[in-house]
Design an enzyme around this catalytic site. Structure first.
Site, short mmCIF file in Angstrom:
data_model
loop_
_atom_site.label_atom_id
_atom_site.label_comp_id
_atom_site.label_asym_id
_atom_site.label_seq_id
_atom_site.Cartn_x
_atom_site.Cartn_y
_atom_site.Cartn_z
N ALA A 278 -35.10 18.09 -22.97
CA ALA A 278 -34.90 17.00 -22.46
C ALA A 278 -33.16 16.07 -22.58
O ALA A 278 -32.72 15.46 -21.83
CB ALA A 278 -35.04 15.81 -23.73
N GLY A 281 -31.08 13.16 -21.87
CA GLY A 281 -31.92 12.01 -22.13
C GLY A 281 -32.50 11.35 -21.22
O GLY A 281 -33.07 9.64 -21.18
N LYS A 283 -34.46 11.28 -18.23
CA LYS A 283 -35.89 11.21 -18.52
C LYS A 283 -36.81 10.51 -19.94
O LYS A 283 -37.54 9.66 -19.69
CB LYS A 283 -36.32 12.25 -17.83
CG LYS A 283 -35.46 12.84 -17.02
CD LYS A 283 -36.33 13.82 -16.67
CE LYS A 283 -35.96 14.75 -15.21
NZ LYS A 283 -34.49 15.18 -15.39
N ASP A 348 -38.86 19.23 -17.94
CA ASP A 348 -38.16 19.37 -16.69
C ASP A 348 -37.71 20.96 -17.24
O ASP A 348 -36.20 21.05 -18.07
CB ASP A 348 -36.80 18.73 -17.57
CG ASP A 348 -35.84 18.39 -16.33
OD1 ASP A 348 -35.75 19.30 -15.27
OD2 ASP A 348 -34.89 17.88 -16.10
N CYS A 401 -34.13 21.55 -11.18
CA CYS A 401 -33.79 20.97 -9.76
C CYS A 401 -33.17 21.86 -8.58
O CYS A 401 -32.32 22.39 -8.29
CB CYS A 401 -32.24 19.64 -10.51
SG CYS A 401 -31.71 20.97 -12.01
#
Length: 463
Positions: A278, A281, A283, A348, A401
């Site tokens: 995470a 932070g 998202k 992610d 990404c």
């Protein structure tokens, strides 16, 4: 190697009276060369810049990023000027000057000034002083023969595209229609994009607030606003009050993709969500801005978890923040002694960061082709270990990404082949990085300017 460079005193060459209200260019060039040498030795640009004296840092970062964007061209020119590799730091200083001055229209300083100040930087730094005459001779020749030298390197792929050859080849394979567009976009400077906190205000209202403050900006879709010119966050209206956050427009897709149409397991309950990997932070905060939900924000790095706390505190939001490895659920999944599946998981995953080269131009020079396969193993493990934590009827949003298919489309194809209870819902797939500054039309999504991402929304079939 990196630790030795950090011991170099960048103030050693200063004489009284050298400062006249501004930092001499030669001193900035010294710092850029040292930082470039650190990146070449494997340090990130962020780490290298942190070692630069505070008063030099803003200018050095700007110059270093310019150098990293054009390093392939600079290295090709250096090989023409000096086929034998100079000493490491001298080579870094020479490539710094060539990257900054090779194309006149993009050069931040006149080439004559760059030559003079680069030679001055070499003379004033003991580690490079013996090579100062050599650097002077190379740069004087470049001044005389610039057009011919640039033409002589024009057909070299690394000089033309300023990426490692393996990276160029991989993009041509993965994106045969768009590989050149990706590489051209990577050469540009990323914009400063804000995410409007819709619990506090609206996009039209915030645009009016920016206009009143004399800040030019435009809406990109959803809560995203792009500033015409980047500025420090303390100059952004309402930032400290949590009215906006800094987040790329492509990254802003994650939270609404996971949440749209997602209901808790039982009516009247709050959604239970996990944001794996995470930090810092952004998202996590976006999920909490969009829904009244209970979020566990997980990251393996305890120091980066502090960033999550800081971001949530600024926004007045709360989440359960845990420092642990997402690949070991036994350490963190029991909450109050119970293992309750999640309604939704945002993964992610760690990746090559090949989609955010505009913001981190060092990434292309730090990565090795073998990193793709190694990171794909970690991504597959995370998918496999987190999928059982999703309740039947729930969902997992996988994102990276990255623009490499091995970290996106191919990863999900393999996952679906081994998990018959998973179904792929409509998802953006690979978003290639795009820039709005050249007026390029966006053909396959509504955002005008964004980094490169991959998104796959996985639904767990209910029994």
């Amino acid at each position: 190697m990196t630790s030795n460079y950090k011991k170099i005193d960048l103030n050693a060459g200063l004489k009284s009276g050298d400062y006249s209200g501004s930092i001499p260019l030669w001193q900035q060039l010294q710092a850029v060369a040292v930082a470039l040498a650190e990146v070449r030795s494997g340090a990130s640009a962020t780490t290298a810049i942190e070692a630069v004296p505070a008063e030099l840092r803003p200018g050095v970062q700007s110059l270093l990023f310019h150098v990293l964007r054009w390093l392939g061209q600079a290295e090709a020119l250096r090989r023409k000027l000096a086929p034998r590799n100079p000493p490491v730091l001298a080579d870094a200083l020479l490539c710094t000057a060539l990257a900054l001055g090779w194309r006149e229209q993009d050069a931040p300083y006149e080439m004559f000034t760059l030559v003079d100040q680069t030679v001055e930087a070499a003379k004033r730094l003991p580690a490079i002083r013996p090579q100062s005459s050599f650097i002077n001779a190379c740069l004087r020749r470049f001044l005389r023969e610039r057009d011919a030298l640039v033409e002589a390197t024009a057909r070299e792929p690394m000089a033309q595209w300023n990426h490692p050859r393996w990276w160029i080849d991989r993009l041509r394979q993965d994106h045969p229609r768009h590989w050149q567009e990706i590489l051209r976009t990577n050469a540009t400077q990323a914009p400063m994009t804000l995410r409007v906190n819709q619990r506090h205000t609206t996009v039209p209202a915030y645009l009016q607030r920016l206009a009143a403050a004399g800040i030019a900006a435009e809406a990109l879709g959803g809560p995203a606003i792009m500033l015409e010119q980047a500025r420090p966050v303390f100059e952004v209206p309402g930032f400290d009050a949590g009215d906006v956050s800094v987040q790329d427009a492509g990254a802003q897709l994650a939270a609404p993709l996971l949440l749209e149409g997602l209901a808790p397991a039982h009516p009247g309950q709050r959604l239970r969500l996990l944001d794996a990997c995470a930090a810092p932070g952004g998202k996590t905060a976006h999920l909490l801005e969009l829904a009244d939900c209970d979020v566990t924000a997980l990251d393996i790095d305890a120091r980066r978890c502090e960033r999550i706390h800081q971001n949530l505190s600024r926004l007045g939001l709360q989440a359960r923040v845990v420092a642990a490895d997402a690949r070991d659920p036994e350490l963190w999944w029991p909450e109050n002694g119970r293992k309750v599946p999640y309604d939704g998981i945002l993964l992610d995953a760690p990746c090559t960061a090949s989609g955010i080269v505009r913001r981190h131009p060092d990434v292309r020079w730090l990565r090795r082709e073998s990193d793709i396969g190694q990171l794909a193993i970690i991504q597959a493990a995370l998918l496999s270990l987190l999928w059982p934590l999703v309740r039947p009827g729930g969902r997992l949003l996988y994102c990276t990404c990255s623009v490499f298919r091995a970290e996106g489309e191919l990863q999900i194809q393999t996952f679906l082949a081994h998990n018959t209870d998973a179904a792929l819902s409509p998802s953006p797939g690979h978003l290639i990085p795009r820039t709005a500054r050249k007026g390029d039309p966006v053909r396959d999504n509504g955002l005008r300017d964004h980094d490169g991402f991959f998104y796959a929304l996985l639904e767990k079939r209910a029994d």
